[in-house]
Every structure is written in structure tokens, then in C-alpha cells.
Design a protein around this motif. Structure first.
Motif, PDB file in Angstrom:
ATOM      1  N   ASN A  88       0.876  -1.164  -0.038  1.00  0.00           N
ATOM      2  CA  ASN A  88      -0.012  -0.052   0.083  1.00  0.00           C
ATOM      3  C   ASN A  88       0.849   1.074   0.128  1.00  0.00           C
ATOM      4  OD1 ASN A  88      -2.898  -1.003   0.290  1.00  0.00           O
ATOM      5  ND2 ASN A  88      -1.637  -2.177   1.893  1.00  0.00           N
ATOM      6  N   THR A 117      -5.552   2.328   1.945  1.00  0.00           N
ATOM      7  CA  THR A 117      -4.766   1.199   2.638  1.00  0.00           C
ATOM      8  C   THR A 117      -5.789   0.062   3.037  1.00  0.00           C
ATOM      9  OG1 THR A 117      -3.060   2.575   3.107  1.00  0.00           O
ATOM     10  CG2 THR A 117      -3.124   0.279   4.377  1.00  0.00           C
ATOM     11  N   THR A 121      -6.391  -3.704   1.308  1.00  0.00           N
ATOM     12  CA  THR A 121      -5.902  -4.782   1.957  1.00  0.00           C
ATOM     13  C   THR A 121      -7.036  -5.598   2.366  1.00  0.00           C
ATOM     14  OG1 THR A 121      -4.347  -3.371   3.147  1.00  0.00           O
ATOM     15  CG2 THR A 121      -5.069  -5.361   4.330  1.00  0.00           C
ATOM     16  N   GLY A 137       2.520  -1.589   4.518  1.00  0.00           N
ATOM     17  CA  GLY A 137       1.802  -0.053   4.472  1.00  0.00           C
ATOM     18  C   GLY A 137       3.112   0.863   4.369  1.00  0.00           C
ATOM     19  N   VAL A 160      -2.728   4.775   9.938  1.00  0.00           N
ATOM     20  CA  VAL A 160      -2.198   3.517   9.036  1.00  0.00           C
ATOM     21  C   VAL A 160      -1.239   2.733  10.079  1.00  0.00           C
ATOM     22  CG1 VAL A 160      -0.400   3.084   7.173  1.00  0.00           C
ATOM     23  CG2 VAL A 160      -2.216   4.812   6.695  1.00  0.00           C
TER      24      VAL A 160
END
Length: 269
Positions: A88, A117, A121, A137, A160
Motif C-alpha cells: 500500500n 490502505t 488490504t 503499508g 495507518v
């Protein structure tokens, strides 16, 4: 780089510029099947031409839009049969103090950096679990230390980091590795594309780009960390020092950070 990535399918968001483009290039050279997406079709067409004879697939997508993420992830799985590794990488920054910034700046940054993200995912998760793969990430030092003029960016990267840490714990018995990478200042287009107070691209960088770590070097570190199945990766001496100082000497780091970003009360970086 050895044969670790050979034959594996790697999906990279934001692969048309900077760190993302460097990752795509290195992965292709390592023999991986590579899928990527970006918001600029013209740049993706250039990549298609560059990797015309390679196992490469790309599609225009805005990761803040769930349906775009769905099209990208499902397309990658259809093209290559699975996803082993998801990176990501797509992201956007900002440069505006809270008192000046329109609230749309914060929403746009959060939608791209955090929700993008989450979307990708979630969509790739079952394939990655099936292959005991890796979720990455590309975060930032701003996810450890709040940076002035980038409060929305810091918020998105804190989100994140925390989200990936939670997901890593959820998947601890699944054989999936979850890692968040925090580059320091790296040569890329992210500062030129950073949003100003009106949510428009500022079109310039306040830093001396030539003195920063190259995108290729950063990508090399990331791929090596994926191979070693690391938990976290903090890059550059300045980045590591910032994380350490902020953990143990937070009040002092407030002052040092202010002095780095401000001159005579004006945000200069």
C-alpha cells in the motif's frame, strides 16, 4: 536481490511515481508478476510501454474510491491468479497550518492514505492469507511524530500504523506478515503534489530534493525488509533519531521540530 520475489505476484498501489515506480521497476527486474495502479493514465501508459514484454498489469485507480480498489485488486487476481504481497504505497501529503486549511484537505488526505490502505488490504486479504503472504503499508516518520503544517498527513499515517498493528495481531496465527515502513524525507513527487490550504496541489517542494534518499534506495530497503518479514522499518538517520527522541524526550522534540519547520514564526518547510 536473490530469487525471493521470482514468480510471486506483488500488487503495488501508486506505482507511477517516486517510491512506487522504483518498487515496480525493481520487482520486475527480480522476476515478480507486478500489478499496479495510479491516478494518471498517461504515466501508466509509459509503464506499459517500458514493461511491454514483462509480467506487468496496470489500471487507473483512485484508492480513495472503493470500487476503483475493487477493480484493481480483482483484476490483479484475475490476471495472475493470486496476490502474494500487497504494498500500500499510494499516498498524498499536505502543507498548511490548521488555522488556514479547509477541512476538505483533511478528508482527502485521510481517504487516500488511510482508507485506501484499508480498502485494498481488505479486498486482497483472503488471497494473501491463502498464500501466507505479506501486507505492507508505506507510512512515514509523520506516523510516529506529528509534523507542523502536515497535521492531516500525520493523522493519516498514525492511523495507518495503528491499523496495521491491529491487523498484524489479528493475523498472527495465519502466517501472514504485516509491516509498516516509515521512510524519512525521500526524493519523490509527494511534496509537489501535496495539498495546500485549498486542497490544490502546491506544485513545489520546500526541501532540497537532491540531498534526500533516492526512491530507488528506499525501495531496495523496503524489498529487503519484506524478504526478511520485518515488523517495522524506519529509514534514514534523521528518521530513527526523530522516533527515538520523540519517545524519550517528547517536550524537547517539540521545540526541535518547531525550529526545523519554522523561521521567525513562519512555516518554511
Amino acid at each position: 536481490m536473490n530469487d525471493f520475489f521470482k514468480g510471486k505476484t506483488v500488487a503495488v498501489t501508486g506505482g507511477s511515481d517516486g517510491i512506487g515506480k522504483a518498487l515496480v521497476t525493481l520487482l520486475i527486474q527480480a522476476g515478480a508478476n507486478v500489478a499496479t495502479c495510479a491516478r494518471t493514465p498517461q504515466k501508466l501508459e509509459q509503464l506499459k510501454t517500458l514493461f511491454a514484454d514483462k509480467p506487468f498489469w496496470c489500471v487507473p485507480a483512485d484508492v480513495s474510491v472503493y470500487e476503483d480498489c475493487k477493480h484493481f485488486i480483482e483484476g490483479a487476481i484475475e490476471q495472475f491468479g493470486c496476490i502474494d504481497i500487497l504494498i500500500n504505497n499510494a499516498g498524498i501529503s499536505m502543507r498548511a497550518e490548521l488555522k488556514d486549511a479547509d477541512v476538505t484537505v483533511f478528508k482527502k488526505v485521510m481517504d487516500i492514505n488511510y482508507l485506501g490502505t484499508v480498502y485494498c488490504t481488505k479486498l486482497a486479504l483472503q488471497s494473501i492469507i491463502n498464500n501466507k503472504g505479506t501486507i505492507v503499508g508505506v507510512s512515514s516518520i509523520a506516523g510516529y511524530r506529528g509534523l507542523p503544517g502536515r497535521s492531516g498527513y500525520s493523522a493519516s499515517k498514525f492511523a495507518v500504523n495503528g491499523w496495521l498493528e491491529a491487523v498484524r495481531t489479528e493475523l498472527i496465527q495465519e502466517g501472514v506478515n504485516v509491516m509498516w515502513v516509515c521512510p524519512g524525507f525521500t526524493q519523490s513527487n509527494i511534496r509537489n503534489a501535496a495539498l495546500n490550504e485549498k486542497a490544490a496541489a502546491q506544485g513545489e517542494s520546500p526541501l532540497e530534493e537532491g540531498s534526500l534518499m533516492s526512491s530507488t534506495e528506499c525501495a531496495q530497503h523496503i524489498l529487503k525488509a519484506i524478504e526478511k518479514r520485518k515488523r517495522t522499518l524506519v529509514l534514514t538517520f534523521t528518521g530513527k533519531r526523530t522516533v527515538f527522541m520523540n519517545k524519550f524526550f517528547a517536550a524537547l522534540t517539540d521545540k526541535l521540530t518547531y525550529n526545523f519547520f519554522y523561521k521567525k514564526g513562519k512555516l518554511i518547510k
